[in-house]
Structure formats: C-alpha cells, structure tokens
Design a protein around this motif. Structure first.
Motif, PDB file in Angstrom:
ATOM      1  N   PHE A 685      -6.812   2.121  -5.007  1.00 54.08           N
ATOM      2  CA  PHE A 685      -5.955   1.486  -4.010  1.00 54.08           C
ATOM      3  C   PHE A 685      -6.373   1.425  -2.536  1.00 54.08           C
ATOM      4  O   PHE A 685      -6.969   2.243  -2.226  1.00 54.08           O
ATOM      5  N   SER A 720       4.895  -8.665  -6.708  1.00 57.36           N
ATOM      6  CA  SER A 720       3.439  -8.524  -7.167  1.00 57.36           C
ATOM      7  C   SER A 720       2.601  -9.848  -7.239  1.00 57.36           C
ATOM      8  O   SER A 720       3.456 -11.010  -7.241  1.00 57.36           O
ATOM      9  N   ARG A 721       1.670  -9.987  -7.027  1.00 55.82           N
ATOM     10  CA  ARG A 721       0.703 -11.113  -6.772  1.00 55.82           C
ATOM     11  C   ARG A 721      -0.541 -11.136  -7.655  1.00 55.82           C
ATOM     12  O   ARG A 721      -0.897  -9.701  -8.186  1.00 55.82           O
ATOM     13  N   ASN A 723      -3.529 -10.695  -7.094  1.00 52.74           N
ATOM     14  CA  ASN A 723      -4.361  -9.774  -6.123  1.00 52.74           C
ATOM     15  C   ASN A 723      -4.052  -8.722  -5.559  1.00 52.74           C
ATOM     16  O   ASN A 723      -4.464  -7.935  -5.125  1.00 52.74           O
ATOM     17  N   GLY A 724      -2.730  -8.405  -5.937  1.00 56.33           N
ATOM     18  CA  GLY A 724      -2.127  -7.065  -5.452  1.00 56.33           C
ATOM     19  C   GLY A 724      -0.557  -7.126  -5.447  1.00 56.33           C
ATOM     20  O   GLY A 724       0.032  -7.884  -6.044  1.00 56.33           O
ATOM     21  N   THR A 725       0.057  -5.950  -4.644  1.00 59.49           N
ATOM     22  CA  THR A 725       1.370  -5.902  -4.619  1.00 59.49           C
ATOM     23  C   THR A 725       1.725  -5.913  -3.006  1.00 59.49           C
ATOM     24  O   THR A 725       0.848  -5.502  -2.370  1.00 59.49           O
ATOM     25  N   GLU A 742      -1.067  -4.066  -0.663  1.00 62.15           N
ATOM     26  CA  GLU A 742      -1.871  -3.127  -1.540  1.00 62.15           C
ATOM     27  C   GLU A 742      -2.763  -3.945  -2.737  1.00 62.15           C
ATOM     28  O   GLU A 742      -2.173  -4.770  -3.407  1.00 62.15           O
ATOM     29  N   SER A 743      -3.839  -3.722  -2.777  1.00 64.28           N
ATOM     30  CA  SER A 743      -4.892  -3.930  -3.793  1.00 64.28           C
ATOM     31  C   SER A 743      -5.796  -3.166  -4.194  1.00 64.28           C
ATOM     32  O   SER A 743      -6.072  -1.816  -3.566  1.00 64.28           O
ATOM     33  N   LEU A 744      -6.788  -3.411  -4.895  1.00 62.35           N
ATOM     34  CA  LEU A 744      -8.259  -2.563  -5.304  1.00 62.35           C
ATOM     35  C   LEU A 744      -9.020  -2.185  -4.315  1.00 62.35           C
ATOM     36  O   LEU A 744      -9.615  -1.072  -4.391  1.00 62.35           O
ATOM     37  N   ILE A 748      -9.686  -7.264  -0.227  1.00 59.45           N
ATOM     38  CA  ILE A 748      -8.710  -8.073  -1.065  1.00 59.45           C
ATOM     39  C   ILE A 748      -7.246  -7.843  -0.343  1.00 59.45           C
ATOM     40  O   ILE A 748      -6.402  -8.674   0.026  1.00 59.45           O
ATOM     41  N   SER A 749      -7.094  -6.319   0.171  1.00 60.27           N
ATOM     42  CA  SER A 749      -5.694  -6.266   0.595  1.00 60.27           C
ATOM     43  C   SER A 749      -5.496  -6.655   1.944  1.00 60.27           C
ATOM     44  O   SER A 749      -4.397  -7.311   2.231  1.00 60.27           O
ATOM     45  N   LEU A 752      -4.811 -10.414   1.245  1.00 57.96           N
ATOM     46  CA  LEU A 752      -3.437 -10.652   0.978  1.00 57.96           C
ATOM     47  C   LEU A 752      -2.470 -10.544   1.826  1.00 57.96           C
ATOM     48  O   LEU A 752      -1.536 -11.308   2.156  1.00 57.96           O
TER      49      LEU A 752
END
Length: 770
Positions: A685, A720-721, A723-725, A742-744, A748-749, A752
């Motif tokens: 994360f 949640s989306r 691509n993340g939270t 929050e994402s991988l 990406i985060s 977002l």
C-alpha cells in the motif's frame, strides 16, 4: 452637597468594546473614563461620591479596591435590575435631603462644577441642568429655554425640521431635595421622560446653566475615538491633557530611529517598534503593544498588548487589548477588533465593521459583515490542539486563561503538565500552571520531557487531564485523557466556553492548588526493557536521529543486547513516531512499521485498534488471521468507539516511536523474520495525504459522495474506488477536508487524491471518475 456618578449603563452602542468591560472603565489614553470624572470632582473640592453600578458593576468596584480615589471617599450602589436614571439616583442617596450633583461616569467633560452649583443655589430651582451648545443638534436631547435660563421643554434627538435649539442636555444635574422627594421608589423612573416633565407640569422651575467647556457623550465608536483626539489636541482641561509636551504628544517609550511620528500622538510604556513604522496624528498606542516593520497607524487606537504584523494598517479604528493583526492586514474607519480577536494575513476589515472578542477573520478575507454570532465564533481548538504564533496568538497571559478554564471544569481535580525543551515552552507552562492553581486545582509537572515520555507518564499517573506544550515559532498545546489519547470534544467545548465567556472559579488565598514538580526516574527506560523480556540478541539496529529520548533508546537496545548496525531507525520530533531504512527495502514509513506491529498482534490471535486515518490495508491483513481492526476517531464525540479507544491505550507502539522500534525487533527475534520478509507478509500500500480548502459547507462537500458505498466509520467517510480506497476527514474548523488516498503504488494513490480534490473543488464530475 452629595454627588452621584452614574455608571450602570451597558454601553450597547460601543460593543464589542464593552463586551467584557463596563463603559466607565473604557480607557482614554490608557486612563478609564470614570477617573477623568473623579479628577474633575477633585478639582472642585468634592470629597465623597456614590457610584451607581449595574452591568459588570463588580469590575468597577474592584477597580477601586481601597474605596477611595485621590482623597474622594467612594461608595457603591448596585442595581440588579435597571431602575431608570432617576430610580438609580434615588436608591443611591436614600433618604438624605440635600442638594445632589448627578454626573455621568461614562462621558468626558471639564465643566466648571463650582460655578454651576453657585448658579443653582442662587436660582433656588428644583433642578439645574448643565447645557452645552452643539454643532449637530440631531444627535442629542435638546433644551428649550425662555432666554433667561428657565427651561420650557425638551426635544429628544429631533430632525432638522423640528430643531428649535442647539442647547444639549449633558446629563449633568443638580437636584434639590424637593426634586429628589418626587422620585418614586418603584418602577423605572427616568429624569428626561418622567421626572422633568412632571416638575414642569407642576410649575416647578428647572434652570439651565450653560457651560462653554468641553463635553463629549461617548456613545459610539466615532465619539470614543474623537474624544481621545480632542485630548491630544488640548481641547480638554484634564489631568491627562496636562501631561502633553509642546507638540501635544505624550510618549512614554523611547522611539527608535526609522519610526515616523506626526504629532500629536500618545504612546504608552514598553511599546516595541519595528523599522519603518508610521504613526500619524491622533494615534493612540497603548503599553506593551508590538508594532512590526512597515505598519501604519492613522489616527487609530491600539490597545494594551496588541500585535500589529508587518505592513499592517489601522485607519481611524480601534484594536482592543491583546488583539492581533497579522502581516498586511488592514482595518478601516470606525472598525473595531475585539479583545484577543485575530485578523488574518492580508485580510481587510471594511469601515464600521466590528469583530467580537476571540473571533477570527481568515487570511485573504474582505470582511463586510460583523463577526459576532455563535455560528461564526472562533474555535480555540484546531485538529492538533490549540495552535498559534508564539508571542502573537499564544502568549503567557493566554496560557494563564487556558489554565483557569481547564481548572474550572468541576470533574478535574489533578492536572498533569509537561513541556519540551526551550525557554518559551517553560514560560508558557509556568503561566498555564499559575492559571490552574489560581482556581484551586492541583498540578504535577514534568519538566523538559519528550511527548512520547509524557504520554507514558499520563498512563502511569492517571491524571484527570494532561496538557503538553511545544513552543517554537508556533506553539502547540495538546490535551490528553488519562488513557493518553486526545480529550473528547465535550471537554474541548468546556475549555473553550470558559475562555470565551470569562467564566472561572474563584478561590480565596488559602484555597489555591498545590504544585508538585516530578523528579525523573528510570520508569520509562524500564518500560522499554519490559517490551522484550527475552532480549534482542541477534538483532541489529541503528538510531540516526539525535535527542535525549534517542539516547535512552540506544541505551535500552544495548541493554537488550541488540547490535549496532543493520536497520536505520529515526524518531519523529517528540518521539511519537518512527520510520526505518535499509539497503534492501529502502525507506519504510511509520504506517508500514505500525502494520508490522499489527501483523504481530494478529499472529498471536489479538485484535488491533487504529485511528480511522490509518491505512485500510491493515484491515485486509486482519481478515487473513480472522482478527479485527477496531477503529476510533482522533477526536471522540460519542461512546461508539469506546472499545477501540480502550484497546488503543494498550498499544503504546501507536504513539511511541521507541516502543514501536523495540516491538518490531522483538517480533523479528521471536519469528526469525527480518524487515524485508515482514514487509512481504503485509499487503502492499501507499497513502497520499492532501488537505484541501472547500468552497462550501462540510455537509455539502461530503454529499458529493452520497452515491458511494461507504464503510462505517467513527469520523469522516470512507469508500472504495477501482484504483483504491479513500478516507475523507473534515478538519475541525469546517473549512478544509483532509484526503487519505490509499492504493497499491505511490503513483496511483497520488492520482486518486488529485481526482478527489477536483471533485471537492467542483472541477470534476464524480460520475465520470467512479
């Protein structure tokens, strides 16, 4: 002859200047109005007076603790309910039957009272009124006479079409015993409305003594300013006026070079000036105020202890005691900034606008309306406690008030206070301690202690409340419950209410609280060792940050047999968090170290408790082990998160970086894992955090996400989306929202977070980004 000084009015037209100060105590060149009147009485050999009080009357009485002023014996007649002007005088004199001089304690004049009294005695009138010719008769009650001094009638603030006189009723009267006897003892009789018309109807003579001296009915901000200008111009024969130099200046502070002064001005004691300050004619600068470089004061009034930032401007307006104008702020004609109010950087307060005490005008704002009502009141607490610029917004005097407010909460008996290194922190702590002691509550204090150690002491000693002070350019004052978590919103409100309403407990000299300075022992150090009873042999760690807490941590690691080297750990300021670095893993933030500690808990069959703002990836990790993550709000407003808060108090690694480090090393020793392998066991994360200003209310901003499937949270909203939270947390003052995306991966985060920011700003359609 007996004398009555009328001092019971509320001064509503002068609000907010009279919010916490009765009108007779308002300063004119740092001297209360009523003292000018008493000086006038002294000059005319009057040796005693009764002061009638009402609104904030106790403050007037306390202003004269000896019951005397320059030889004048003072008595006080307080009215709990308004009795009317005549009723108030009747109560003050009682049954005494002698001529009575009645004079206002909240107007400025230099009348020849002796001549007026002689005039009254020669005429033997029922009442003599001192009259004064005025330029604009529409603003006053007027007297109609027959030309010989006999009053025929009265006109109350007429327009020009009805003006038949320019002789104003100044409110200074000499009453005969007969006039006094006709004042009823009940109701709310008024001289102008009831008593004088009745006397004329009964054929009694009312005379007017026309005086050419100075008189100002201080009934508005405009006249409050102008009468002080008049003193400086030498128009008033008064004690303060006689102190003026040949340029009509009264300056009590040495003026540094580079400060431009255009007389006449008044400057009190211990004023601090920056370079290039301009003080124009008619300006009044009270003692202990601070005027920074490039500030301009144009005929304005600056109260005691006020602060004017660089390039700020005060034009024909009033800055009350302790108020703050930040850099490049401006206030214009007849504006008022109330006591300890704050005008933000580059903000503009337009003419005639009034800012009530303790309120705040935001940076870059053009303030077009009064700031008064509870809806727009200044919140003392920010999201991290009480924050402000050191020596500007946060001062020793302010800390004493905070201490009084904290100590006045009934359930609080013991207050624990700590502060970091630094003279400013110590000075503020001492002021806070004084405030608490003065309302009868006990204090125990830890000097120069890190925040992490302070929180451990709180859990050990279980005070009713803990307060920690950190002072640098900005000062932060944080408040904690006995479980070492932040206090509830209810407790915050009680502290705010005490400060904003000036409501504190009062105690006698023998009821003050006691202070105990705690000696530092090895308790905290021993608590570090207890985290790893089997020791840390085989583990390597290096502490790269510097400080007293770091030294204790290094010593603890050495005692636990950990070797120097391997993972590099760094503690945050205050020691509440930690981060790590190794060549194999790179930089590891605090959140991932907490996730490793949670992995340890889950693997042992225990649940974890985390603030709502912490990563949701840890919830996914809990599911793998069939455990739970209990979530709690940073600021508790109800009992819904009480289980989570109770659990969090037993997890010191959340708020103590040293204990976080030892807990992780102990986990590694027990399991044989290292940092790299432990990170593989937790979900990947990355969290992007952004704080954004919102152009609407919090409710309206969050309603943009009404279509999202939300998780239950103790504060804010979480959804949640693809691509993340996202977790959205409104900031306490309601003008900003903090985004936790929050994402991988970091890329990406960040994307977002930027999308959510655009939606909050109204620049992106939410449907297009689902």
């Amino acid at each position: 002859m007996q004398t009555v000084i009328m001092a019971g009015g509320e001064g509503k037209r002068l609000r907010p200047l009279t919010c916490s100060l009765p009108k007779p105590l308002l300063p004119l060149l740092e001297k209360p109005i009523i003292e000018y009147i008493l000086d006038l009485l002294t000059e005319h050999s009057i040796s005693s007076a009764v002061i009638t009080t009402g609104y904030l009357g106790e403050k007037i009485k306390r202003h004269f603790p000896s019951g005397k002023y320059k030889g004048i014996a003072l008595e006080f007649s307080h009215e709990d309910l308004p009795l009317g002007t005549a009723g108030s005088v009747k109560k003050a004199v009682g049954d005494k039957r002698e001529d009575t001089l009645v004079i206002s304690g909240d107007a400025l004049c230099d009348f020849d009272l002796s001549k007026a009294v002689n005039f009254h005695r020669k005429r033997r009138s029922a009442v003599t009124i001192i009259g004064k010719r005025v330029e604009d008769p529409r603003e006053y009650g007027l007297i109609e006479t027959d030309g010989s001094g006999r009053v025929l009638g009265f006109l109350e603030k007429p327009d020009y079409s009805k003006v038949s006189s320019d002789l104003a009723n100044t409110g200074v009267y000499i009453l005969s015993p007969k006039a006094l006897s006709l004042i009823p003892k009940s109701g709310q009789p008024d001289f102008g409305r009831d008593i004088f018309p009745f006397l004329l109807k009964e054929g009694e003579e009312i005379s007017v003594y026309e005086d050419e001296g100075y008189w100002c009915d201080i009934g508005s901000v405009k006249t409050y300013i102008s009468c002080q200008h008049d003193i400086l111009k030498g128009k008033v024969k008064c004690a303060r006026g006689r102190e003026l130099d040949c340029d009509n200046n009264l300056i009590k502070t040495p003026i540094p070079s580079g400060v431009k002064i255009l007389p006449p001005v008044y400057i009190g004691e211990n004023v601090v000036f920056g370079r290039g300050v301009t003080i124009d004619s008619g300006s009044i600068i009270s003692s202990r105020s601070k005027i920074l470089s490039g500030a301009k004061i144009k005929g304005g009034i600056v109260g005691e202890g006020a602060f004017l930032g660089e390039r700020s401007s005060v034009s024909g307006s009033v800055i009350s005691n302790g108020a703050i104008l930040k850099r490049a702020a401006s206030i214009y004609e007849e504006g008022v900034v109330g006591e300890r109010a704050v005008i933000g950087e580059s903000a503009v307060v337009l003419p005639f606008i009034k800012i009530w005490p303790y309120k705040q005008v935001e940076d870059m704002t053009v303030q077009k309306e009064n700031v008064k009502d509870g809806i727009v009141r200044r919140e003392l607490f920010d999201d991290d406690g009480i924050l402000g610029d050191t020596s500007q917004e946060i001062t020793p005097e302010f800390l004493a008030i905070i201490g009084k407010s904290v100590g006045s909460i009934k359930r609080i008996a013991r207050v624990f206070i700590g502060y970091d290194e630094g003279d400013a922190s110590k000075a503020f702590a001492l002021s806070l301690i004084s405030g608490v002691l003065s309302v009868g509550k006990n204090v125990f204090c830890c000097e120069q202690i890190s925040k992490a150690e302070f929180l451990w002491e709180i859990q050990k000693r279980k005070p009713d409340i803990g307060v920690y002070i950190f002072a640098r350019r900005k000062t932060k004052i944080e408040f904690y419950h006995s479980d070492s978590l932040p206090i509830s919103r209810e407790t915050e409100r009680r502290i705010e209410d005490g400060v904003l309403r000036n409501e504190y407990m009062g105690v006698s000299f023998n009821e003050f609280g006691s202070l105990k300075i705690l000696k530092r022992d090895n308790g905290y150090y021993e608590s570090l060792l207890k985290l790893s009873p089997e020791g840390l042999s085989g583990q390597k760690a290096k502490i790269t940050s510097i400080g007293a807490l770091e030294e204790k941590l290094r010593e603890a690691l050495k005692t636990l047999s950990a070797a120097e080297g391997g993972i590099s750990f760094q503690l945050s300021s205050g020691g509440t968090k930690a981060s790590a670095y190794s060549e194999e893993t790179g930089y590891i933030p605090y959140e991932k170290l907490v996730a490793i500690c949670c992995l340890d808990l889950f693997s042992k069959g225990e649940d974890a408790a985390l603030p709502e703002r912490m990563p949701r990836a840890i919830d996914e990790l809990a599911l793998v082990y069939d455990r739970r993550v209990l979530r709690y709000a940073d600021l508790s407003v109800c009992s819904r998160d009480s289980e989570a808060r109770s659990q969090a108090s037993a997890q010191p690694f959340l708020r103590d970086g040293a204990k976080l480090i030892i807990a992780i090393l102990s986990f590694f020793k027990r399991t044989g894992l290292d940092l790299k392998s432990a990170l593989r066991l937790i979900p990947s994360f990355s969290v992007e955090v952004k704080t954004v200003k919102i152009p609407e209310t919090v409710g309206a901003a969050l309603s943009k996400f009404s279509g999202e499937e939300k998780r239950q949270t103790a504060e804010g909203i979480c959804f949640s989306r693809e691509n993340g939270t996202v977790f959205l947390k409104p900031m306490k003052k309601g003008r900003e929202i903090r985004i936790y995306a929050e994402s991988l991966s970091a890329e990406i985060s960040k994307e977002l977070a930027e999308d959510i920011e655009k939606i909050l700003a109204g620049n992106l359609d939410i449907e297009r980004k689902k």
